[in-house]
Design a protein around this motif. Structure first.
Motif, PDB file in Angstrom:
ATOM      1  N   PRO A   1      64.744  90.551 -30.410  1.00 22.02           N
ATOM      2  CA  PRO A   1      66.047  91.183 -30.893  1.00 22.02           C
ATOM      3  C   PRO A   1      66.584  90.279 -32.156  1.00 22.02           C
ATOM      4  N   GLY A   2      67.340  90.760 -32.892  1.00 24.42           N
ATOM      5  CA  GLY A   2      67.617  90.107 -34.357  1.00 24.42           C
ATOM      6  C   GLY A   2      67.567  90.736 -35.276  1.00 24.42           C
ATOM      7  N   LYS A   3      67.561  89.793 -36.494  1.00 29.58           N
ATOM      8  CA  LYS A   3      67.473  90.572 -37.734  1.00 29.58           C
ATOM      9  C   LYS A   3      66.288  90.245 -38.344  1.00 29.58           C
ATOM     10  N   LYS A   4      65.818  91.165 -39.157  1.00 28.56           N
ATOM     11  CA  LYS A   4      64.628  90.940 -39.964  1.00 28.56           C
ATOM     12  C   LYS A   4      64.801  91.223 -41.492  1.00 28.56           C
ATOM     13  N   THR A   5      64.816  90.300 -42.324  1.00 27.67           N
ATOM     14  CA  THR A   5      65.121  90.528 -43.828  1.00 27.67           C
ATOM     15  C   THR A   5      63.827  90.839 -44.545  1.00 27.67           C
ATOM     16  N   ILE A   6      63.888  91.961 -45.228  1.00 31.71           N
ATOM     17  CA  ILE A   6      62.744  92.319 -46.135  1.00 31.71           C
ATOM     18  C   ILE A   6      63.286  92.282 -47.726  1.00 31.71           C
ATOM     19  N   ILE A   7      62.407  91.877 -48.429  1.00 25.80           N
ATOM     20  CA  ILE A   7      62.730  91.637 -49.839  1.00 25.80           C
ATOM     21  C   ILE A   7      61.923  92.822 -50.369  1.00 25.80           C
ATOM     22  N   LEU A   8      62.832  93.538 -51.456  1.00 26.15           N
ATOM     23  CA  LEU A   8      62.334  94.853 -52.082  1.00 26.15           C
ATOM     24  C   LEU A   8      62.337  94.681 -53.318  1.00 26.15           C
ATOM     25  N   ASN A   9      61.014  94.277 -53.799  1.00 20.96           N
ATOM     26  CA  ASN A   9      60.743  94.283 -55.301  1.00 20.96           C
ATOM     27  C   ASN A   9      59.374  94.926 -55.616  1.00 20.96           C
TER      28      ASN A   9
ATOM     29  N   LEU B   1      72.393 103.527 -47.181  1.00 22.17           N
ATOM     30  CA  LEU B   1      72.242 103.863 -45.740  1.00 22.17           C
ATOM     31  C   LEU B   1      72.294 102.291 -45.015  1.00 22.17           C
ATOM     32  N   VAL B   2      71.502 101.363 -45.770  1.00 19.19           N
ATOM     33  CA  VAL B   2      71.557 100.108 -45.132  1.00 19.19           C
ATOM     34  C   VAL B   2      72.202  99.117 -46.049  1.00 19.19           C
ATOM     35  N   GLY B   3      72.090  99.267 -47.279  1.00 18.74           N
ATOM     36  CA  GLY B   3      72.720  98.080 -48.291  1.00 18.74           C
ATOM     37  C   GLY B   3      71.751  97.200 -48.744  1.00 18.74           C
ATOM     38  N   ILE B   4      71.655  97.139 -50.073  1.00 18.23           N
ATOM     39  CA  ILE B   4      70.731  96.099 -50.724  1.00 18.23           C
ATOM     40  C   ILE B   4      71.492  95.131 -51.283  1.00 18.23           C
ATOM     41  N   ASN B   5      71.249  93.719 -50.768  1.00 14.61           N
ATOM     42  CA  ASN B   5      71.746  92.769 -51.136  1.00 14.61           C
ATOM     43  C   ASN B   5      71.026  91.816 -51.872  1.00 14.61           C
ATOM     44  N   HIS B   6      70.931  91.887 -53.175  1.00  9.05           N
ATOM     45  CA  HIS B   6      70.268  91.043 -54.336  1.00  9.05           C
ATOM     46  C   HIS B   6      68.736  91.015 -53.744  1.00  9.05           C
TER      47      HIS B   6
ATOM     48  N   ASP C   1      79.774  77.954 -53.075  1.00 10.28           N
ATOM     49  CA  ASP C   1      80.748  79.164 -53.003  1.00 10.28           C
ATOM     50  C   ASP C   1      79.755  80.308 -52.563  1.00 10.28           C
ATOM     51  N   GLU C   2      80.353  80.776 -51.387  1.00  8.21           N
ATOM     52  CA  GLU C   2      79.160  81.810 -50.589  1.00  8.21           C
ATOM     53  C   GLU C   2      79.053  83.034 -51.625  1.00  8.21           C
ATOM     54  N   GLY C   3      79.761  83.447 -52.439  1.00  6.49           N
ATOM     55  CA  GLY C   3      79.321  84.411 -53.254  1.00  6.49           C
ATOM     56  C   GLY C   3      78.244  84.406 -54.327  1.00  6.49           C
ATOM     57  N   LEU C   4      77.773  82.979 -54.477  1.00  7.75           N
ATOM     58  CA  LEU C   4      76.756  82.725 -55.542  1.00  7.75           C
ATOM     59  C   LEU C   4      75.509  82.574 -54.667  1.00  7.75           C
ATOM     60  N   ILE C   5      75.462  82.410 -53.450  1.00  4.65           N
ATOM     61  CA  ILE C   5      74.190  81.999 -52.769  1.00  4.65           C
ATOM     62  C   ILE C   5      73.114  83.030 -53.070  1.00  4.65           C
ATOM     63  N   GLY C   6      73.743  84.387 -52.881  1.00  8.41           N
ATOM     64  CA  GLY C   6      72.691  85.560 -52.973  1.00  8.41           C
ATOM     65  C   GLY C   6      72.312  85.578 -54.496  1.00  8.41           C
ATOM     66  N   PRO C   7      72.955  85.606 -55.447  1.00  7.42           N
ATOM     67  CA  PRO C   7      72.415  85.760 -56.872  1.00  7.42           C
ATOM     68  C   PRO C   7      71.557  84.753 -57.259  1.00  7.42           C
ATOM     69  N   VAL C   8      72.047  83.506 -56.947  1.00  6.01           N
ATOM     70  CA  VAL C   8      71.287  82.324 -57.279  1.00  6.01           C
ATOM     71  C   VAL C   8      70.130  82.168 -56.653  1.00  6.01           C
ATOM     72  N   SER C   9      69.902  82.610 -55.366  1.00  4.17           N
ATOM     73  CA  SER C   9      68.396  82.587 -54.721  1.00  4.17           C
ATOM     74  C   SER C   9      67.371  83.660 -55.542  1.00  4.17           C
ATOM     75  N   LEU C  10      67.978  84.354 -56.177  1.00  2.00           N
ATOM     76  CA  LEU C  10      66.970  85.181 -57.008  1.00  2.00           C
ATOM     77  C   LEU C  10      66.334  84.482 -58.175  1.00  2.00           C
ATOM     78  N   ILE C  11      66.969  83.310 -58.522  1.00  2.00           N
ATOM     79  CA  ILE C  11      66.075  82.316 -59.642  1.00  2.00           C
ATOM     80  C   ILE C  11      65.719  81.443 -59.012  1.00  2.00           C
ATOM     81  N   ALA C  12      66.499  80.546 -58.088  1.00  2.00           N
ATOM     82  CA  ALA C  12      65.774  79.355 -57.619  1.00  2.00           C
ATOM     83  C   ALA C  12      66.177  79.505 -55.884  1.00  2.00           C
ATOM     84  N   PRO C  13      64.835  79.868 -55.393  1.00  2.00           N
ATOM     85  CA  PRO C  13      64.874  80.155 -53.839  1.00  2.00           C
ATOM     86  C   PRO C  13      64.899  78.632 -53.340  1.00  2.00           C
TER      87      PRO C  13
END
Lengths: 557, 115
Positions: free
Chosen positions: A246-254, A225-230, A12-24
Motif C-alpha cells: 500500500p502507499g503511493k506510486k508517482t508516475i511521470i507523464l510526458n 479525475l486524478v489531477g496532474i501536478n507538474h 518555498d513549497e510552491g516552488l518545489i514542483g515547478p523547479v523539479s521540472l528543470i532541476a531534478p
C-alpha cells in the motif's frame, strides 16, 4: 550562484514542483546540495553546511518564515551564510518586510533573482505554473501575472528570436501585449533574423466554457479525475502490483514515453482500442522470434529492451485507463455529461434544470454543481434573474452561507451572470461551429472530439487566424462580440519568414486545459501547411481546479 | 469584504451585526439578491438560537438551512421542521431528499416505505 562548497536549500513549497521540472534532485546533488528543508516546517538547525540558500517566491508570508529561521539560528549561535533567491523576481515589498523583521542585514548583498518565468512541461508546452493567475486578475485585481507574462515572453524572444507579428483578443491579452511593446522600447529588439512568426495572446475570459466543460481526452480526463501536478500524478500503488505494498506510486507523464505521447490527445473512447492494438503488435513481435535466422535473432535481441519498455508502459496505462473507465462508466458521470451536452446544444438552458436541483438536493460535491450552473449560464448567455436567484438560494441553503462569497466571485468573473437582451453565445455557436454533432471519437475529423461535441472557442479562433482565408479580419463581427479589444496581426519585429515551417506561439493568459492543447496539436497535424506550435500558459487548469480557485477559504473553527 | 470578517469571531451575535451591515452595503450597491440573502441568514441565526434554547441542545448555530432542517427531522421535531420549510420556501423536491436521507440514517424503514 550554486558554486562554492556544500549547501542547504530551504524551499518555498510552491516552488518545489515547478523547479523539479528543470532541476531534478540528482542534478542539485551534483551541485553539492546536501540537504533540503521546506520553509514552513521544522527548523534548519540540523543543517550541516554553513551555506543556507532560501529559494522563494516574492510573498510577504514567506519573508516572515525566512526571518523566523534566521532568528532562531542566531539564538543558537550557529554561524551561517545566508542567500535568498527570488523566483522570478524580488519586490520592494518583500525587501521592506525583511528590513522590518530585522534580518535584512544578514542577507544583504546575497539577494538574487532567478528570472524563470516559464517552466517547460513538454516539448511544445511551457507554463508559468501560476494556477491562481486568473483569479488574481479578476477577483483580487492583482496584475502581477501580466507583468511576469510580458517579461517571460520577452525572455522567450531572447532565446528563440524575435516575434514577427502579434494577434490578441481580450483585455488581459492586450495588457500583456502593451507591456511587451514597452519592454521592447527599453531593451531594443533582438537582433536575430529568424524567430517566432506569430504570437497569439488569448485572454481566458473570452472563453469561459472550455475550462468548466468536462474534458474527454485521455490526458484531460486524468487531470480532471486524478489531477496532474507538474506532469506528475500520484495513484495508490496497490492498483499496480496486485494489492501488495500500500502507499503511493508517482508516475511521470510526458512525451518521452512513446506510448503516452501516442494516446494522450485521443478521445478516451479511442484509448482502449489503441492500447489493445499496441498489445497485439508487441505480442506478435514476441511470437515472430521462432524460426528466425541468426541475423533476425540478433535484431530481435537488440530490440528487446525497447520492447520491454513498451510492455511496461502498456501495463501502466492499461491500469490507469481501467481506473478512469470505472468512473466514466458510472451513472453520476454519464448523467452529468449528458446534461452538459444538452446545454451545449442549447437544450433546456433557460429554466431551472431538474438535474441540477437533484444534485443540490443530494448534496453532491459543490464544485460539480457550480460547474454545471456555470455551463448553463454561459451557454444561455446568462441566466434569467429568477433562475439565478433560485440557484443561489438553493446553494446557500444546502452548502452553507459562506458560499455567498464563492457565488459573488463567480459572478464577478462572468462565469455566472444575469441574461442581457443579446444572446451572443447562440451566434458564436453557429458562426464558429462550436458544436459539431457528427464528430467521430475514434477517428476524428474535427477538433470538437476533445469534448465529444464541443470545440473550444479559443482553439477555433486560432484555427481561423492561421488557416482560414482572411484570418481574423474575415470574422471581425465575431471578435467584436467577444469581450475585450482585438489586435489583428500587428507587425512587431522585422524577421525573415522561412518558407519551410512557421513557428506559432499561442499564449493563454489565465490558463488553458489539456483538452485545448490536444485540440491545437490536432489542428496542426490536420492541416497541410507546416506549422510548429508552442503553447504557453499561466498554468494548466481543469474545471475542478478552475472553479475551486474562486471558493473562499474561510477559517471555520 | 465584511462577510469575510463575519467568519473571524465565532460569536453569533456579532455575526448578525456584521451581516446586517453587509446587507446595508449590498443595498447601497443595489444588489437586492445578495442583500436579501444576508438578511435571511441573519434571521436564520436568530431562529437557530431560539431553537437551541427551546430544545435544550447546542450546535444549531452555524448550520445551513438544510442542516437545520435535517437536524430537526432527526430529532423528530416535525412541527418546527414544517415551519422552517414554509418560511424558507424550501422546494418539495429538496425537502424530500432531506427527508429520505434522515429516514435512511435513522434506519426507519417502515416510515420510509410509507413515505
Amino acid at each position: 550562484m550554486f558554486d562554492g562548497g556544500a549547501k542547504t536549500i530551504v524551499w518555498d513549497e510552491g516552488l518545489i514542483g515547478p523547479v523539479s521540472l528543470i532541476a531534478p534532485y540528482n542534478l542539485l546533488k551534483e551541485h553539492e546540495v546536501n540537504q533540503m528543508f521546506s520553509l514552513s516546517e521544522g527548523s534548519i538547525s540540523s543543517a550541516a553546511s554553513r551555506k543556507i540558500i532560501f529559494l522563494t517566491r516574492a510573498l510577504p508570508k514567506m519573508m516572515d518564515s525566512i526571518a523566523e529561521h534566521v532568528h532562531s539560528e542566531e539564538q543558537k549561535n550557529h554561524r551561517r551564510e545566508y542567500q535568498i533567491i527570488f523566483v522570478p523576481r524580488k519586490t520592494t515589498l518583500c525587501e521592506t518586510r525583511l528590513k522590518n523583521r530585522g534580518v535584512y542585514g544578514n542577507v544583504k548583498g546575497a539577494i538574487h533573482e532567478w528570472a524563470c518565468d516559464f517552466f517547460p512541461l513538454e516539448n511544445d508546452v511551457i507554463s508559468m505554473e501560476q494556477p491562481l493567475a486568473f483569479k488574481e486578475l479578476l477577483i483580487d485585481e492583482d496584475p502581477t501575472c501580466i507583468y511576469s507574462a510580458a517579461q517571460g515572453l520577452s525572455t522567450l524572444q531572447d532565446v528563440f528570436g524575435p516575434i514577427g507579428k502579434v494577434s490578441c483578443q481580450g483585455k488581459a491579452a492586450k495588457h500583456v501585449f502593451d507591456l511587451l511593446k514597452r519592454i521592447k522600447l527599453e531593451k531594443g529588439a533582438p537582433e536575430k533574423m529568424t524567430g517566432i512568426d506569430h504570437l497569439v495572446i488569448l485572454d481566458r475570459s473570452i472563453d469561459l466554457l472550455s475550462p468548466v466543460a468536462t474534458q474527454l481526452t485521455y490526458e484531460g480526463l486524468i487531470d480532471e479525475l486524478v489531477g496532474i501536478n507538474h506532469t506528475k500524478i500520484t495513484l495508490p500503488s496497490e492498483k499496480f502490483n496486485n494489492g501488495e505494498d500500500p502507499g503511493k506510486k508517482t508516475i511521470i507523464l510526458n512525451s518521452s514515453e512513446e506510448l503516452f505521447s501516442d494516446i494522450r490527445d485521443k478521445n478516451f473512447s479511442a484509448v482502449g482500442d489503441a492500447l489493445r492494438k499496441r498489445a497485439k503488435t508487441i505480442a506478435a513481435e514476441y511470437e515472430a522470434r521462432h524460426g528466425q535466422t541468426m541475423q533476425q535473432m540478433r535484431q530481435f535481441v537488440a530490440r528487446l529492451p525497447q520492447m520491454n519498455l513498451i510492455k511496461q508502459s502498456l501495463a501502466v496505462h492499461t491500469t490507469i485507463a481501467e481506473m478512469i473507465k470505472e468512473i466514466t462508466d458510472s451513472f453520476p458521470f454519464m448523467d452529468s455529461l449528458l446534461v452538459e451536452q444538452e446545454f451545449m446544444n442549447g437544450i433546456d438552458t433557460d429554466k431551472i434544470h431538474p438535474f441540477i436541483e437533484d444534485q443540490i438536493g443530494q448534496q453532491v460535491d459543490i464544485i460539480k454543481v457550480l460547474r454545471l450552473i456555470c455551463i448553463q449560464s454561459i451557454t444561455n448567455s446568462g441566466l434569467k434573474q429568477k433562475v439565478l436567484d433560485y440557484y443561489k438560494k438553493e446553494i446557500i441553503h444546502v452548502y452553507g452561507f459562506e458560499h455567498i462569497l464563492s457565488l459573488s466571485h463567480l459572478e464577478k468573473a462572468g462565469l455566472i451572470r444575469v441574461q442581457q437582451s443579446a444572446r451572443p453565445f447562440t451566434v458564436l455557436r453557429k458562426t464558429l461551429r462550436l458544436v459539431v454533432q457528427d464528430g467521430s471519437e475514434s477517428n476524428p475529423t474535427d477538433m470538437s472530439y476533445v469534448h465529444s461535441v464541443y470545440a473550444p472557442l479559443t482553439t477555433r479562433l486560432v484555427q481561423h487566424l492561421i488557416y482560414k482565408p482572411g484570418g481574423w479580419r474575415a470574422i471581425q463581427d465575431v471578435l467584436n462580440s467577444l469581450p475585450g479589444p482585438t489586435v489583428t496581426e500587428e507587425p512587431f519585429c522585422d524577421i525573415q519568414t522561412l518558407d519551410s515551417s512557421k513557428v506559432v506561439v499561442v499564449f493563454f493568459v489565465g490558463g488553458c486545459t489539456m483538452a485545448e492543447i490536444s485540440a491545437l496539436r490536432f489542428l496542426v497535424q490536420q492541416e497541410e501547411a507546416p506549422v510548429e506550435l508552442v503553447v504557453a500558459t499561466t498554468a494548466i487548469i481543469n474545471g475542478n481546479s478552475f472553479t475551486r480557485n474562486f471558493m473562499e477559504v474561510l477559517n471555520l473553527k | 469584504c465584511s462577510i469575510r470578517e463575519a467568519y473571524e469571531p465565532k460569536n453569533s451575535s456579532t455575526m448578525e451585526m456584521i451581516l446586517n451591515s453587509a446587507a446595508e452595503y449590498y443595498k447601497k450597491g443595489k444588489n437586492e439578491n445578495y442583500q436579501s440573502l444576508c438578511e435571511e441568514h441573519a434571521r436564520l441565526l436568530r431562529q437557530q438560537r431560539a431553537m437551541q434554547e427551546k430544545l435544550n441542545t447546542s450546535n444549531f448555530v452555524g448550520l445551513s438551512v438544510n442542516g437545520t432542517l435535517k437536524k430537526l427531522l432527526l430529532m423528530k421535531e416535525q412541527k418546527l421542521a414544517d415551519k422552517l420549510r414554509q418560511e424558507y420556501k424550501i422546494p418539495d423536491r429538496r425537502y424530500y431528499w432531506v427527508k429520505i436521507a434522515t429516514l435512511g440514517e435513522q434506519e426507519d424503514w417502515t416510515e420510509l416505505e410509507r413515505f
